[in-house]
Write an enzyme that holds these catalytic residues in place. Structure first.
Site, PDB file in Angstrom:
ATOM      1  N   HIS A   3       0.828  -1.206   0.000  1.00 47.66           N
ATOM      2  CA  HIS A   3       0.000   0.000   0.000  1.00 47.66           C
ATOM      3  C   HIS A   3       0.863   1.256   0.000  1.00 47.66           C
ATOM      4  CE1 HIS A   3      -3.931  -1.941   1.682  1.00 47.66           C
ATOM      5  NE2 HIS A   3      -3.757  -2.133   0.399  1.00 47.66           N
ATOM      6  N   GLU A  19      -4.717 -12.281 -20.115  1.00 50.53           N
ATOM      7  CA  GLU A  19      -3.854 -12.359 -18.932  1.00 50.53           C
ATOM      8  C   GLU A  19      -3.284 -13.753 -18.718  1.00 50.53           C
ATOM      9  OE1 GLU A  19      -5.574  -9.541 -15.610  1.00 50.53           O
ATOM     10  OE2 GLU A  19      -7.228 -10.596 -16.614  1.00 50.53           O
ATOM     11  N   ASP A  73      -0.073  -9.851 -15.284  1.00 47.49           N
ATOM     12  CA  ASP A  73      -0.487 -11.229 -15.046  1.00 47.49           C
ATOM     13  C   ASP A  73      -0.021 -12.166 -16.159  1.00 47.49           C
ATOM     14  OD1 ASP A  73      -1.663 -11.432 -12.550  1.00 47.49           O
ATOM     15  OD2 ASP A  73      -3.599 -10.689 -13.231  1.00 47.49           O
ATOM     16  N   CYS A 107      -2.457  -2.830 -21.367  1.00 48.81           N
ATOM     17  CA  CYS A 107      -2.806  -1.986 -20.219  1.00 48.81           C
ATOM     18  C   CYS A 107      -1.984  -2.324 -18.973  1.00 48.81           C
ATOM     19  CB  CYS A 107      -4.298  -2.101 -19.902  1.00 48.81           C
ATOM     20  SG  CYS A 107      -4.830  -3.755 -19.412  1.00 48.81           S
TER      21      CYS A 107
END
Length: 571
Positions: A193, A435, A459, A506
């Site tokens: 985070h 992915e 991924d 992306c």
């Protein structure tokens, strides 16, 4: 003597200044027993410290600017939930009332119990939450010992570099308006985070710099090289001057790049390229428009769901968020990905089965198809938002033809449900994420059902190379230039060319300036990335000759070691 210490670079750029140590309280905890008559007052001390931390967090949340990424508020919610957890509070109180520990010792004792439980968890996402718990406990400890550091104490005296064993997202947010130039920590990971907050704030930072908090003394001069992942302790006069020049170059470069916002992304030989933004919520629209994004290529809708406990967004709540983005983009296209959540990123309050290998379990589209009612709720909200502007819906982690039939059937059902309610449903383009290798290998078949495909390189690399990208012990094997990865990407782009349909990238590769010429040479014309990367990638595209890059790119992907040919890029 100058010392160079290496870690993980999580935010690019350079910064230098005097060190400020944000200490970890573990070795400073006072441990003593209290008398029976003192138990109530000790419990009151604990409550007061906890309340003080809560006020800080609520204040931070209230002071977030309107354009702050939505995940920042969600992260503060996570810390508040931990702070107010009744089981956690009762367990700490138990140490005081039954064992007569003082408040600091009681908090530390219960934290030790919970840390051992977190360490025993198989789920990497849940193990990572241990850091959140430790950061919350650290803030409470600071108030218990009267050492909570006001922001003004950090901000005085010019540029400062924060050094700590770890920094919480709340710490970073507290210092965002001051002379906080960069930071370095002993702990940390690329997906933590704190790393996410640092990247959103554009703060040069290096984490996982083992032992840095022990090597640095207050007021030592430090240089943070966020490009190389290096911290320089007590640099020479020459090094300081060289990095000062790099800082000036950064400022000049930023001004030059901002001027590109109104310039069309077009290669030197006239090929038009679409540079789109990845966003987490409506708050990110302003940044996308500021850098001249051609649209939103990836709206990560899961951030609307995270950090909310059992209070998940309704259809109406989702509709308002999606509509705000669509209207905010002023007619530019918006691609909304359905919720990409799963056993490795569980929703608060949502039930899900235990997964021994969560990356291969019930996640992304599998999660949505397992709860068709909730899935259609999201689809209805997206269809309603599409009445306000151009919208595409993107399904994550599709790997089976059977899944394609299911998602399209659910989309049709959602449309029929809106019609039965006399609600307006807009027209949407329909796409799938590539992915998993299965999707890349079936790209031609996928294009029979979808209007476009979007390659999620993060991924795709992970699944192609069997690498857990959050595991530091194997992080060195995570390689976007692995020939198998490049050939799968090339295969999907080629399938798009044959079908006359759009392919975008992306994942992180889209925002990597060094990889832009290779992707251009492979035929990619739609890039979607963090807004901050768009000017840099646009600058590289403007200088590139797509025709000259084609032959070179073919040689690169055919090579057994593509990385060795990257320096031979013709433009």
């Amino acid at each position: 003597m100058t010392v160079r210490v290496h870690g993980l670079a999580i935010t690019g750029g350079v910064a230098q200044g005097r060190a400020v140590l944000v200490g970890h309280s573990g070795s400073q905890i006072r441990r003593y027993r209290v008398e029976v008559a003192q138990v109530d007052s000790e419990l009151e001390r604990l409550r007061n410290a906890r309340d003080a931390v809560a006020r800080e967090l609520y204040g931070l949340q209230a002071s977030l600017p309107g354009d702050a990424p939505v995940e920042l508020s969600a992260m503060i919610d996570v810390h508040l939930q931990m702070l107010h957890d009744e089981v956690f509070k009762a367990a700490i109180a138990h140490w005081i009332t039954r064992h007569h520990y003082n408040a600091e010792w009681a908090l530390s004792a219960q934290l030790d119990v919970l840390v051992r439980q977190f360490d025993a968890m198989d789920d990497p996402y849940l193990r990572e939450r241990k850091a959140d718990l430790e950061q919350v406990a650290e803030r409470v400890q600071q108030h218990l010992r009267g050492a909570a550091q006001p922001v003004s104490d950090i901000e005085e005296g010019g540029a400062r570099i924060l050094v700590a064993q770890d920094l919480s997202p709340a710490d970073l947010l507290r210092y965002r308006e001051g002379a906080f130039a960069g930071f370095a920590t002993d702990a940390g990971a690329l997906t933590s985070h704190t790393a996410i907050v640092a990247r959103s704030m554009g703060i040069p930072a290096v984490v996982a710099v083992r032992g840095i908090s022990q090597q640095v003394r207050p007021d030592d001069w430090l240089i943070i090289d966020g490009d190389a992942g290096v911290v320089i302790l007590e640099p020479t006069v020459e090094e300081r001057a060289a990095y000062r020049e790099r800082e000036r170059d950064q400022i000049r470069c930023k001004v030059e790049l901002e001027a590109l916002a109104s310039v069309s992304a077009r290669t030197s030989d006239g090929e038009a390229v679409h540079l789109l933004a990845n966003i987490e919520g409506p708050e990110d629209v302003a940044a996308a428009l500021h850098v001249g994004a051609a649209g939103i290529g990836l709206f990560r809708s899961e951030f609307l769901f995270m950090g909310r406990g059992a209070d998940l967004p309704s259809e109406e709540g989702q509709y308002h968020a999606y509509r705000a983005v669509v209207q905010g983009m002023r007619g530019l296209p918006v691609t909304i990905r359905t919720i990409d959540i799963g056993a490795d990123k569980p929703l608060d309050g949502a039930s899900h089965p235990h997964a021994d290998n969560p990356a291969l379990g019930l996640r992304a589209i599998r999660w949505s198809l397992a709860d068709p009612e909730a899935f259609r709720t999201q689809l209805r909200a997206i269809l309603r938002a599409a009445a306000h502007g151009p919208v595409s819906v993107l399904f994550p982690m599709i790997g089976q033809l059977g899944e394609i039939h299911q998602v399209l059937a659910q989309l049709q059902l959602a449309r029929e449900e809106l019609a039965a309610r006399a609600d307006v449903a807009g027209i949407v383009r329909v796409g799938a994420m590539v992915e998993v290798p299965a999707a890349a290998l079936l790209a031609d078949e996928f294009f029979q059902y979808f209007d476009f495909l979007s390659i999620g390189t993060n991924d795709l690399i992970q699944y192609t190379l069997a690498i857990d990208r959050t595991d530091e012990s194997v992080a060195y094997l995570y390689d976007p230039l692995h020939p198998a990865v490049l050939r799968l990407i090339a295969r999907v782009i080629a399938a798009g060319v044959r079908s006359g349909k759009e392919v975008s990238v992306c994942g992180e590769m889209a925002g990597d300036v060094a990889l832009a010429p290779l992707l251009l040479g492979l035929g990619l014309r739609h890039f979607s990335m963090q807004s901050a990367q768009i000017p840099l990638v646009k600058q590289r595209i403007l200088r590139s000759d797509a025709t000259a890059l084609k032959e070179w790119a073919e040689r690169v992907i055919a090579a057994p070691q593509p990385r060795l040919l990257m320096d031979s890029c013709p433009s």
